[in-house]
Design a protein around this motif. Sequence first.
Motif, mmCIF file in Angstrom:
data_model
loop_
_atom_site.group_PDB
_atom_site.id
_atom_site.type_symbol
_atom_site.label_atom_id
_atom_site.label_comp_id
_atom_site.label_asym_id
_atom_site.label_seq_id
_atom_site.Cartn_x
_atom_site.Cartn_y
_atom_site.Cartn_z
ATOM 1 N N PRO A 1 -4.639 -3.765 5.605
ATOM 2 C CA PRO A 1 -5.075 -2.540 6.274
ATOM 3 C C PRO A 1 -5.608 -1.511 5.281
ATOM 4 C CG PRO A 1 -2.713 -2.493 5.975
ATOM 5 C CD PRO A 1 -3.187 -3.839 5.471
ATOM 6 N N GLY A 2 -6.208 -0.466 5.807
ATOM 7 C CA GLY A 2 -6.597 0.659 4.968
ATOM 8 C C GLY A 2 -5.471 1.670 4.924
ATOM 9 N N GLY A 3 -5.609 2.627 4.044
ATOM 10 C CA GLY A 3 -4.613 3.692 3.960
ATOM 11 C C GLY A 3 -5.193 4.898 3.264
ATOM 12 N N ILE B 1 0.831 -1.201 0.000
ATOM 13 C CA ILE B 1 0.000 0.000 0.000
ATOM 14 C C ILE B 1 0.866 1.252 0.000
ATOM 15 C CG2 ILE B 1 -1.599 1.348 1.414
ATOM 16 C CD1 ILE B 1 -2.880 -1.319 2.231
ATOM 17 N N THR B 2 1.922 1.229 0.782
ATOM 18 C CA THR B 2 2.837 2.370 0.828
ATOM 19 C C THR B 2 3.445 2.645 -0.539
ATOM 20 O OG1 THR B 2 3.379 1.897 3.146
ATOM 21 C CG2 THR B 2 4.910 3.301 1.933
ATOM 22 N N GLU B 3 3.855 1.606 -1.233
ATOM 23 C CA GLU B 3 4.430 1.763 -2.573
ATOM 24 C C GLU B 3 3.417 2.351 -3.551
ATOM 25 O OE1 GLU B 3 6.020 -1.936 -3.868
ATOM 26 O OE2 GLU B 3 7.674 -1.944 -2.438
ATOM 27 N N ILE B 4 2.175 1.924 -3.461
ATOM 28 C CA ILE B 4 1.136 2.452 -4.356
ATOM 29 C C ILE B 4 0.967 3.948 -4.138
ATOM 30 C CG2 ILE B 4 -1.326 2.399 -4.913
ATOM 31 C CD1 ILE B 4 -1.288 -0.593 -4.236
ATOM 32 N N PHE B 5 0.905 4.360 -2.889
ATOM 33 C CA PHE B 5 0.759 5.781 -2.599
ATOM 34 C C PHE B 5 1.940 6.598 -3.122
ATOM 35 C CE2 PHE B 5 -2.326 4.803 0.955
ATOM 36 C CZ PHE B 5 -3.358 5.568 0.438
#
Length: 261
Positions: free
Chosen positions: A146-148, A113-117
């Motif tokens: 998790p959500g983000g 998720i961090t990479e996508i953001f």
Amino acid sequence: MMNTDIFILARSTSHRLPEKHLQKINGKTVIENLVNRLKKSKKIRKIVVCTTNLSSDDKFIKFLKEKNIEYFRGSDKDILQRLLDAAKFHKTDIIIDVSGDKIYTDVDYVDKITEIFQNEEIDFIHGSNSKNEFNPSSLFIHGIIPGGFKTSALEKICKSKKTTDTEDGYTEFFIKNETIKKKYIVPEINFEYTNKIKLDLDYPEDLKLAKKIFENLGNNFHMKEILELFSSKPDLIKDSEVILEKWKKNYAEKTLNFKIN
């Protein structure tokens, strides 16, 4: 690079499972187990437990201090405002939203998720069983992924929401806002019983199930190991299915005003 932090929402006052975060699993408290799992992430800057200003959380805060776990205290009813205040305090650009109930959160998905953001123009990311919509009852997926969301999107939501009580269903404010750019992550699962598995801590029965899972897997495990465990122990599926039906009944009875300007 944008500052990416994990915010763990946790409080002591739970009617169904009081002081759940201080309950013991495999000799460690729930919050310690969760923090230790999340520390294995390679992409995040810090982990912050976001709890309330209520005196009922003083004991919880004392414990976090003793364990050198970073914390932030904010609004008790307005979770969205609590998260925004924490983000402003820590200068957080991207919030990885991990409920204190989600002790099975897979750090591989935290990093994904961090990479996508970091690489896409997205405001909000969540796990789901569909790339096109959010299914709140996919409690296996929600327990793993998790959500983000970006702090900028959270700020937009806080300015437009018409209620100061966002304690239940706060993610719906992102889901139902058409101006928020959303993305849903669908895990590759080849297992027919995931729709019968509930992975979080809400009821005493969830805690009993968690103790069985952690007893078998320890603290360092991922989605694959969970699926393998349920495959080898069908009784765990039966236990979880009963809890899931209980949750569905309670969830259907809840109502919340998600209106925005």
